[in-house]
Design a protein around this motif. Structure first.
Motif, PDB file in Angstrom:
ATOM      1  N   ALA A  78     -27.549  65.164  24.082  1.00  0.00           N
ATOM      2  CA  ALA A  78     -28.526  64.451  24.921  1.00  0.00           C
ATOM      3  C   ALA A  78     -29.090  63.231  24.215  1.00  0.00           C
ATOM      4  O   ALA A  78     -29.134  62.124  24.775  1.00  0.00           O
ATOM      5  CB  ALA A  78     -29.653  65.410  25.316  1.00  0.00           C
ATOM      6  N   ILE A  79     -29.515  63.399  22.966  1.00  0.00           N
ATOM      7  CA  ILE A  79     -30.136  62.298  22.213  1.00  0.00           C
ATOM      8  C   ILE A  79     -29.120  61.193  21.918  1.00  0.00           C
ATOM      9  O   ILE A  79     -29.399  60.003  22.101  1.00  0.00           O
ATOM     10  CB  ILE A  79     -30.752  62.830  20.905  1.00  0.00           C
ATOM     11  CG1 ILE A  79     -31.921  63.776  21.215  1.00  0.00           C
ATOM     12  CG2 ILE A  79     -31.216  61.679  20.022  1.00  0.00           C
ATOM     13  CD1 ILE A  79     -32.447  64.526  20.015  1.00  0.00           C
ATOM     14  N   SER A  80     -27.928  61.589  21.478  1.00  0.00           N
ATOM     15  CA  SER A  80     -26.902  60.593  21.129  1.00  0.00           C
ATOM     16  C   SER A  80     -26.407  59.855  22.373  1.00  0.00           C
ATOM     17  O   SER A  80     -26.056  58.672  22.299  1.00  0.00           O
ATOM     18  CB  SER A  80     -25.732  61.258  20.402  1.00  0.00           C
ATOM     19  OG  SER A  80     -25.172  62.297  21.178  1.00  0.00           O
ATOM     20  N   THR A  81     -26.403  60.523  23.525  1.00  0.00           N
ATOM     21  CA  THR A  81     -25.989  59.863  24.770  1.00  0.00           C
ATOM     22  C   THR A  81     -26.960  58.742  25.138  1.00  0.00           C
ATOM     23  O   THR A  81     -26.542  57.634  25.504  1.00  0.00           O
ATOM     24  CB  THR A  81     -25.921  60.875  25.930  1.00  0.00           C
ATOM     25  OG1 THR A  81     -24.883  61.830  25.666  1.00  0.00           O
ATOM     26  CG2 THR A  81     -25.613  60.167  27.246  1.00  0.00           C
ATOM     27  N   LEU A  82     -28.264  59.015  25.028  1.00  0.00           N
ATOM     28  CA  LEU A  82     -29.269  57.993  25.339  1.00  0.00           C
ATOM     29  C   LEU A  82     -29.148  56.794  24.387  1.00  0.00           C
ATOM     30  O   LEU A  82     -29.233  55.640  24.818  1.00  0.00           O
ATOM     31  CB  LEU A  82     -30.666  58.602  25.241  1.00  0.00           C
ATOM     32  CG  LEU A  82     -31.021  59.639  26.321  1.00  0.00           C
ATOM     33  CD1 LEU A  82     -32.391  60.249  26.032  1.00  0.00           C
ATOM     34  CD2 LEU A  82     -30.986  59.011  27.705  1.00  0.00           C
ATOM     35  N   ALA A  83     -28.943  57.092  23.105  1.00  0.00           N
ATOM     36  CA  ALA A  83     -28.828  56.010  22.118  1.00  0.00           C
ATOM     37  C   ALA A  83     -27.570  55.179  22.353  1.00  0.00           C
ATOM     38  O   ALA A  83     -27.610  53.936  22.326  1.00  0.00           O
ATOM     39  CB  ALA A  83     -28.825  56.595  20.710  1.00  0.00           C
ATOM     40  N   LEU A  84     -26.455  55.861  22.608  1.00  0.00           N
ATOM     41  CA  LEU A  84     -25.188  55.152  22.807  1.00  0.00           C
ATOM     42  C   LEU A  84     -25.188  54.374  24.116  1.00  0.00           C
ATOM     43  O   LEU A  84     -24.620  53.284  24.196  1.00  0.00           O
ATOM     44  CB  LEU A  84     -24.025  56.153  22.781  1.00  0.00           C
ATOM     45  CG  LEU A  84     -22.617  55.570  22.862  1.00  0.00           C
ATOM     46  CD1 LEU A  84     -22.383  54.530  21.768  1.00  0.00           C
ATOM     47  CD2 LEU A  84     -21.574  56.678  22.783  1.00  0.00           C
ATOM     48  N   ARG A  85     -25.849  54.900  25.129  1.00  0.00           N
ATOM     49  CA  ARG A  85     -25.940  54.188  26.403  1.00  0.00           C
ATOM     50  C   ARG A  85     -26.643  52.841  26.206  1.00  0.00           C
ATOM     51  O   ARG A  85     -26.235  51.824  26.780  1.00  0.00           O
ATOM     52  CB  ARG A  85     -26.699  55.026  27.437  1.00  0.00           C
ATOM     53  CG  ARG A  85     -26.891  54.330  28.771  1.00  0.00           C
ATOM     54  CD  ARG A  85     -27.683  55.212  29.732  1.00  0.00           C
ATOM     55  NE  ARG A  85     -27.893  54.548  31.023  1.00  0.00           N
ATOM     56  CZ  ARG A  85     -28.881  53.716  31.303  1.00  0.00           C
ATOM     57  NH1 ARG A  85     -29.795  53.419  30.347  1.00  0.00           N
ATOM     58  NH2 ARG A  85     -29.001  53.157  32.486  1.00  0.00           N
ATOM     59  N   TRP A  86     -27.692  52.832  25.407  1.00  0.00           N
ATOM     60  CA  TRP A  86     -28.412  51.595  25.140  1.00  0.00           C
ATOM     61  C   TRP A  86     -27.497  50.577  24.449  1.00  0.00           C
ATOM     62  O   TRP A  86     -27.473  49.395  24.815  1.00  0.00           O
ATOM     63  CB  TRP A  86     -29.630  51.893  24.256  1.00  0.00           C
ATOM     64  CG  TRP A  86     -30.457  50.674  23.961  1.00  0.00           C
ATOM     65  CD1 TRP A  86     -31.425  50.129  24.737  1.00  0.00           C
ATOM     66  CD2 TRP A  86     -30.357  49.846  22.791  1.00  0.00           C
ATOM     67  NE1 TRP A  86     -31.953  49.013  24.138  1.00  0.00           N
ATOM     68  CE2 TRP A  86     -31.314  48.801  22.936  1.00  0.00           C
ATOM     69  CE3 TRP A  86     -29.575  49.878  21.635  1.00  0.00           C
ATOM     70  CZ2 TRP A  86     -31.486  47.813  21.977  1.00  0.00           C
ATOM     71  CZ3 TRP A  86     -29.747  48.888  20.679  1.00  0.00           C
ATOM     72  CH2 TRP A  86     -30.693  47.876  20.846  1.00  0.00           C
ATOM     73  N   VAL A  87     -26.726  51.049  23.475  1.00  0.00           N
ATOM     74  CA  VAL A  87     -25.805  50.171  22.753  1.00  0.00           C
ATOM     75  C   VAL A  87     -24.741  49.607  23.691  1.00  0.00           C
ATOM     76  O   VAL A  87     -24.439  48.405  23.673  1.00  0.00           O
ATOM     77  CB  VAL A  87     -25.125  50.929  21.588  1.00  0.00           C
ATOM     78  CG1 VAL A  87     -24.030  50.072  20.944  1.00  0.00           C
ATOM     79  CG2 VAL A  87     -26.154  51.340  20.547  1.00  0.00           C
ATOM     80  N   LEU A  88     -24.168  50.475  24.524  1.00  0.00           N
ATOM     81  CA  LEU A  88     -23.103  50.043  25.427  1.00  0.00           C
ATOM     82  C   LEU A  88     -23.612  49.100  26.510  1.00  0.00           C
ATOM     83  O   LEU A  88     -22.894  48.216  26.964  1.00  0.00           O
ATOM     84  CB  LEU A  88     -22.441  51.264  26.069  1.00  0.00           C
ATOM     85  CG  LEU A  88     -21.663  52.166  25.112  1.00  0.00           C
ATOM     86  CD1 LEU A  88     -21.160  53.402  25.842  1.00  0.00           C
ATOM     87  CD2 LEU A  88     -20.506  51.417  24.479  1.00  0.00           C
ATOM     88  N   THR A  89     -24.842  49.290  26.928  1.00  0.00           N
ATOM     89  CA  THR A  89     -25.447  48.366  27.903  1.00  0.00           C
ATOM     90  C   THR A  89     -25.563  46.972  27.299  1.00  0.00           C
ATOM     91  O   THR A  89     -25.261  45.969  27.952  1.00  0.00           O
ATOM     92  CB  THR A  89     -26.830  48.870  28.344  1.00  0.00           C
ATOM     93  OG1 THR A  89     -26.700  50.166  28.949  1.00  0.00           O
ATOM     94  CG2 THR A  89     -27.458  47.917  29.352  1.00  0.00           C
ATOM     95  N   LYS A  90     -25.995  46.907  26.045  1.00  0.00           N
ATOM     96  CA  LYS A  90     -26.091  45.623  25.345  1.00  0.00           C
ATOM     97  C   LYS A  90     -24.715  44.987  25.154  1.00  0.00           C
ATOM     98  O   LYS A  90     -24.571  43.762  25.183  1.00  0.00           O
ATOM     99  CB  LYS A  90     -26.759  45.823  23.983  1.00  0.00           C
ATOM    100  CG  LYS A  90     -28.217  46.260  24.040  1.00  0.00           C
ATOM    101  CD  LYS A  90     -29.098  45.189  24.676  1.00  0.00           C
ATOM    102  CE  LYS A  90     -30.554  45.599  24.683  1.00  0.00           C
ATOM    103  NZ  LYS A  90     -31.416  44.562  25.326  1.00  0.00           N
ATOM    104  N   ALA A  91     -23.704  45.838  24.956  1.00  0.00           N
ATOM    105  CA  ALA A  91     -22.340  45.334  24.738  1.00  0.00           C
ATOM    106  C   ALA A  91     -21.613  45.041  26.045  1.00  0.00           C
ATOM    107  O   ALA A  91     -20.450  44.632  26.032  1.00  0.00           O
ATOM    108  CB  ALA A  91     -21.537  46.346  23.925  1.00  0.00           C
ATOM    109  N   GLN A  92     -22.290  45.263  27.178  1.00  0.00           N
ATOM    110  CA  GLN A  92     -21.733  45.025  28.510  1.00  0.00           C
ATOM    111  C   GLN A  92     -20.472  45.854  28.749  1.00  0.00           C
ATOM    112  O   GLN A  92     -19.458  45.367  29.261  1.00  0.00           O
ATOM    113  CB  GLN A  92     -21.439  43.525  28.715  1.00  0.00           C
ATOM    114  CG  GLN A  92     -22.696  42.666  28.660  1.00  0.00           C
ATOM    115  CD  GLN A  92     -22.420  41.206  28.941  1.00  0.00           C
ATOM    116  OE1 GLN A  92     -21.303  40.727  28.772  1.00  0.00           O
ATOM    117  NE2 GLN A  92     -23.443  40.494  29.395  1.00  0.00           N
ATOM    118  N   GLY A  93     -20.564  47.121  28.380  1.00  0.00           N
ATOM    119  CA  GLY A  93     -19.458  48.035  28.632  1.00  0.00           C
ATOM    120  C   GLY A  93     -19.285  48.280  30.122  1.00  0.00           C
ATOM    121  O   GLY A  93     -20.190  48.030  30.929  1.00  0.00           O
ATOM    122  N   ALA A  94     -18.130  48.808  30.499  1.00  0.00           N
ATOM    123  CA  ALA A  94     -17.799  48.975  31.915  1.00  0.00           C
ATOM    124  C   ALA A  94     -18.624  50.068  32.592  1.00  0.00           C
ATOM    125  O   ALA A  94     -19.000  49.941  33.757  1.00  0.00           O
ATOM    126  CB  ALA A  94     -16.310  49.290  32.067  1.00  0.00           C
TER     127      ALA A  94
END
Length: 219
Positions: A130-146
């Protein structure tokens, strides 16, 4: 007199042979009709066979797994699924670790046996996902992931599943099943239809793995 073929021979010879034949046939047809690239076809074949070897607790799943994750790292990068691409790097490392643990991770450096995780580890694993998903989602949003949320969620679930699999824990199959249920529509939405089909195969194999590994646990 005609005799019935033993079930063990069916499981160890006929099922793998049918799996290899079917996956190669589907992959070739997808490549030939331009429904998939040659790389995706290779990943399809190696991935399906690799998971079957894991179900059978065969050590040979690891060299094939290393090839599979290397191919998928490139495929996912091309489709801007950055977390899934980076995930393959961790898979590569965990495959190497799992190869060692399966061979020498048991008592007195013996072969590792199937076991279960504790309730405490179940809670810690769920919290970590749960915690790592929230953190990684933030990173991927910044990276403009699909697909930042789903890409992050499947990545974190899969990493936890791979780590448990490397330690021969039954619960790895619960996580693989959950990840595969999400992966299939995700890859369809990105046009990776052959890969989506592969993960549908993974889903069936994960269910078989759960049953087989449960039986392998010592009472």
């Amino acid at each position: 007199m005609e005799t019935e073929m033993p079930s063990s021979r069916v499981q160890t010879v006929l099922v793998p042979a049918a799996l290899v034949t079917a996956t190669i046939g589907i992959a070739f047809a997808a490549w030939f009709t331009h429904a998939a690239s040659a790389l995706e076809a290779v990943a399809f074949v190696t991935g399906a066979i690799c998971v079957w070897l894991v179900v059978r607790q065969s050590i040979w799943n690891f060299p094939l797994g290393l090839l599979n994750v290397a191919v998928y790292a490139w495929i996912f990068y091309e489709y801007r699924l950055y977390a899934d691409s980076g995930l393959q790097v961790f898979y590569f490392i965990l495959n190497l670790a799992g190869w060692y643990l399966w061979m020498f991770g048991g008592e007195d450096r013996s072969a590792l046996k199937v076991s279960r995780i504790s309730r405490r580890e179940i809670v810690l694993t769920a919290a970590g996902i749960a915690i790592s998903t929230l953190a990684l989602r933030w990173v991927l949003t910044k990276a403009q992931g699909a697909a930042p949320l789903w890409d992050a969620l499947t990545t974190c679930i899969s990493l936890a599943a791979q780590w448990l699999q490397s330690r021969k824990k039954v619960e790895c199959w619960h996580l693989w099943i959950l990840a595969d249920v999400i992966y299939v529509p995700l890859y369809v939405s990105r046009g990776l239809n052959l890969t989506a089909l592969l993960y549908l195969v993974f889903l069936g194999l994960a269910a078989m793995g759960l049953i087989a590994w449960r039986k392998a646990v010592k009472p």
